[in-house]
Design an enzyme around this catalytic site. Structure first.
Site, PDB file in Angstrom:
ATOM      1  CG  HIS A 211      -2.002   0.922   1.326  1.00  0.00           C
ATOM      2  ND1 HIS A 211      -2.404   1.721   0.292  1.00  0.00           N
ATOM      3  CD2 HIS A 211      -2.787   1.285   2.394  1.00  0.00           C
ATOM      4  CE1 HIS A 211      -3.371   2.522   0.704  1.00  0.00           C
ATOM      5  NE2 HIS A 211      -3.624   2.294   1.967  1.00  0.00           N
ATOM      6  CG  HIS A 250      -4.273   0.578  -8.275  1.00  0.00           C
ATOM      7  ND1 HIS A 250      -5.628   0.582  -8.036  1.00  0.00           N
ATOM      8  CD2 HIS A 250      -3.730   1.490  -7.427  1.00  0.00           C
ATOM      9  CE1 HIS A 250      -5.884   1.465  -7.089  1.00  0.00           C
ATOM     10  NE2 HIS A 250      -4.748   2.031  -6.686  1.00  0.00           N
ATOM     11  CG  ASP A 298       2.548   4.541  -4.291  1.00  0.00           C
ATOM     12  OD1 ASP A 298       2.479   5.669  -3.781  1.00  0.00           O
ATOM     13  OD2 ASP A 298       1.810   3.609  -3.964  1.00  0.00           O
TER      14      ASP A 298
HETATM   15  N1  COA Z   1       4.931  -6.677 -10.269  1.00  0.00           N
HETATM   16  C1  COA Z   1       4.777  -7.803 -11.012  1.00  0.00           C
HETATM   17  N2  COA Z   1       3.591  -8.394 -11.229  1.00  0.00           N
HETATM   18  C2  COA Z   1       2.519  -7.823 -10.661  1.00  0.00           C
HETATM   19  C3  COA Z   1       2.606  -6.661  -9.888  1.00  0.00           C
HETATM   20  C4  COA Z   1       3.868  -6.089  -9.696  1.00  0.00           C
HETATM   21  N3  COA Z   1       4.023  -4.983  -8.977  1.00  0.00           N
HETATM   22  N4  COA Z   1       1.372  -6.321  -9.449  1.00  0.00           N
HETATM   23  C5  COA Z   1       0.546  -7.250  -9.929  1.00  0.00           C
HETATM   24  N5  COA Z   1       1.232  -8.140 -10.661  1.00  0.00           N
HETATM   25  C6  COA Z   1       0.683  -9.307 -11.355  1.00  0.00           C
HETATM   26  C7  COA Z   1       0.447 -10.424 -10.336  1.00  0.00           C
HETATM   27  O1  COA Z   1       1.592 -11.218 -10.189  1.00  0.00           O
HETATM   28  C8  COA Z   1      -0.695 -11.151 -10.962  1.00  0.00           C
HETATM   29  O2  COA Z   1      -0.168 -11.905 -12.043  1.00  0.00           O
HETATM   30  P1  COA Z   1      -0.637 -13.401 -12.286  1.00  0.00           P
HETATM   31  O3  COA Z   1      -2.105 -13.283 -12.624  1.00  0.00           O
HETATM   32  O4  COA Z   1       0.224 -13.834 -13.401  1.00  0.00           O
HETATM   33  O5  COA Z   1      -0.426 -14.113 -10.994  1.00  0.00           O
HETATM   34  C9  COA Z   1      -1.531 -10.037 -11.577  1.00  0.00           C
HETATM   35  O6  COA Z   1      -0.607  -8.971 -11.847  1.00  0.00           O
HETATM   36  C10 COA Z   1      -2.624  -9.524 -10.639  1.00  0.00           C
HETATM   37  O7  COA Z   1      -2.003  -9.046  -9.467  1.00  0.00           O
HETATM   38  P2  COA Z   1      -2.572  -9.189  -8.003  1.00  0.00           P
HETATM   39  O8  COA Z   1      -1.439  -9.233  -7.042  1.00  0.00           O
HETATM   40  O9  COA Z   1      -3.540 -10.326  -7.969  1.00  0.00           O
HETATM   41  O10 COA Z   1      -3.350  -7.837  -7.836  1.00  0.00           O
HETATM   42  P3  COA Z   1      -4.008  -7.311  -6.511  1.00  0.00           P
HETATM   43  O11 COA Z   1      -5.123  -6.450  -6.929  1.00  0.00           O
HETATM   44  O12 COA Z   1      -4.298  -8.409  -5.555  1.00  0.00           O
HETATM   45  O13 COA Z   1      -2.839  -6.450  -5.823  1.00  0.00           O
HETATM   46  C11 COA Z   1      -1.291  -4.696  -5.569  1.00  0.00           C
HETATM   47  C12 COA Z   1      -2.659  -5.116  -6.107  1.00  0.00           C
HETATM   48  C13 COA Z   1      -1.172  -3.201  -5.665  1.00  0.00           C
HETATM   49  C14 COA Z   1      -1.165  -5.104  -4.097  1.00  0.00           C
HETATM   50  C15 COA Z   1      -0.187  -5.382  -6.396  1.00  0.00           C
HETATM   51  O14 COA Z   1      -0.291  -4.951  -7.739  1.00  0.00           O
HETATM   52  C16 COA Z   1       1.208  -5.120  -5.853  1.00  0.00           C
HETATM   53  O15 COA Z   1       1.643  -5.820  -4.960  1.00  0.00           O
HETATM   54  N6  COA Z   1       1.944  -4.084  -6.384  1.00  0.00           N
HETATM   55  C17 COA Z   1       3.252  -3.756  -5.906  1.00  0.00           C
HETATM   56  C18 COA Z   1       3.162  -2.855  -4.685  1.00  0.00           C
HETATM   57  C19 COA Z   1       2.690  -1.468  -5.036  1.00  0.00           C
HETATM   58  O16 COA Z   1       3.180  -0.824  -5.930  1.00  0.00           O
HETATM   59  N7  COA Z   1       1.729  -0.999  -4.241  1.00  0.00           N
HETATM   60  C20 COA Z   1       1.157   0.315  -4.384  1.00  0.00           C
HETATM   61  C21 COA Z   1      -0.257   0.228  -4.847  1.00  0.00           C
HETATM   62  S1  COA Z   1      -0.898   1.814  -5.309  1.00  0.00           S
END
Ligand code: COA
Length: 355
Positions: A211, A250, A298
């Site tokens: 987050h 996201h 971010d």
């Molecule tokens: N890097 C690489 N792959 C990513 C990714 C990232 N930052 N964010 C999502 N993905 C991929 C996941 O691995 C998943 O791929 P798959 O279907 O092949 O397994 C797909 O995209 C969906 O991601 P998911 O984690 O299920 O999305 P979510 O809605 O549960 O989580 C976040 C959202 C923001 C928590 C997630 O994108 C993340 O951890 N991002 C990095 C941290 C970040 O930047 N946070 C700030 C948010 S504003």
């Protein structure tokens, strides 16, 4: 038990309650109380946007003056907070902020007044925490807009142009409906816990790297890249290992985060020839090719704050100092039509064990 509903893990796409504070429209625009956030940043100050979020409408002249007056009357670090900061001397500013807020003296004032009082103090809480943890003298705040004052409290410099850019980012960070920290705050508020406890919950949740904490991690890997090739290689390696790249993905924006694109456009205005921006775009393109996940706010915010001369320690606290106005609005909205938030779980442990 009857009427059980099983929802997806992480509450993906689950609507848990109504809100009139913010949403993303069908074209992917983030709206604050019906206005596009990216329009507000062009035409309104941070104070006006905060008023809009908290009170549901844009202020008139008298309301603006009263609100600014209210914020100003609450500026300053109270004795209690000063003591917590001096004892902790904590370099992790989110730990410090969370502790200061959790120790905030409970006064029997209106919750609305107490929340604005605390929110107005965030910039100085953050600044003093940083300065005492690094053995620096505290700064005497300057007069000026909220953003000018905060920019000075962070950098020690008075720079109206950079402060204006900071204000833009702070508006974009201000609100995002049921994001994790806001939802956590609403859970706490729904138990009829006080605003101090609710803010503490929100700060603890914002700190996590999935987050708000993400913005503090981006430069850690980014600063090491000497070329776009190196950056692309890093993306390929992370993806191959199944690791996440901070600043991407996201829950709401699956194709494009409009806030990230807005900040990127501003970066091109501020630093058109910046090498770091070229590398960022290469990373963004590669992430899209490899994983089809967009850059989130971010990602570009971290680069933007770096170019504005803001030290990395301040990134997540700065997010908190903006989002706190969203938290005020959500606390009020939750209590205006409250029912305790208490979901159920599917038990997967053993039954009937004998002692
Ligand atoms: N890097 C690489 N792959 C990513 C990714 C990232 N930052 N964010 C999502 N993905 C991929 C996941 O691995 C998943 O791929 P798959 O279907 O092949 O397994 C797909 O995209 C969906 O991601 P998911 O984690 O299920 O999305 P979510 O809605 O549960 O989580 C976040 C959202 C923001 C928590 C997630 O994108 C993340 O951890 N991002 C990095 C941290 C970040 O930047 N946070 C700030 C948010 S504003």
């Amino acid at each position: 038990m009857t009427d059980e509903i099983t929802v997806p893990k992480g509450l993906v796409n689950v609507i848990v309650d109504k809100t009139a504070i913010a949403t993303t429209d069908n074209s992917g625009n983030l709206l604050y109380r019906g206005y596009r956030a990216v329009d507000l940043v062009e035409k309104k100050s941070f104070e006006d946007a905060a008023y809009l979020i908290v009170y549901g409408k844009l202020p008139g002249q008298r309301e603006r003056e009263e609100f600014i007056g209210k914020l100003r009357s609450n500026f300053g670090v109270d004795e209690n907070a000063r003591e917590v900061i001096s004892i902790l001397k904590e370099k992790d500013l989110m730990r410090s902020l969370r502790s200061i807020v959790s120790f905030y003296p409970y006064k029997h004032t209106e919750p609305d007044d107490l929340m604005i009082e605390m929110a107005a103090k965030f910039p100085e809480f953050i600044s003093l925490s940083y300065r005492l943890a690094h053995g620096l003298e505290s700064l005497k705040p300057i007069e000026g807009t909220y953003a000018e004052r905060f920019y000075h409290l962070i950098t020690g410099k008075s720079d109206p142009q950079k402060a204006k850019y900071l204000g833009i980012l702070m508006i974009l960070y201000m609100e995002h409906e049921f994001n994790a920290s806001t939802f956590a705050l609403r859970v706490t508020a729904s138990t009829l816990a006080d605003p101090i406890s609710s803010f503490t919950t929100a700060l603890a949740t914002l700190k996590g790297p999935l987050h708000g904490g993400a913005n503090a991690e981006i430069l850690d890997f980014f600063k090491n890249f000497k070329s776009t090739d190196e950056a692309v290689k890093y993306v390929d390696e992370q993806v191959a290992k199944g690791e996440k790249v901070m600043g991407f993905g996201h829950r709401i924006y699956k194709r494009l985060d409009p806030r990230a694109q807005f900040v990127k456009a501003k970066l091109k205005e501020i630093a058109p020839d910046s090498r770091i921006l070229q590398i960022a775009e290469a990373v963004e393109n590669r992430m899209w090719e490899k994983k089809s996940v967009p850059a989130n706010l971010d990602f570009y915010a971290a680069i933007y704050m770096d170019i504005l001369g803001i030290p990395q320690d301040f990134y997540t606290p700065l997010f908190a100092a903006s989002r706190v106005f969203g938290w005020v609005a959500h606390y009020k909205e939750q209590l205006a039509d409250n029912r305790i938030i208490r979901p159920s779980s599917k038990y997967v442990g053993p039954f009937d064990l004998k002692l």
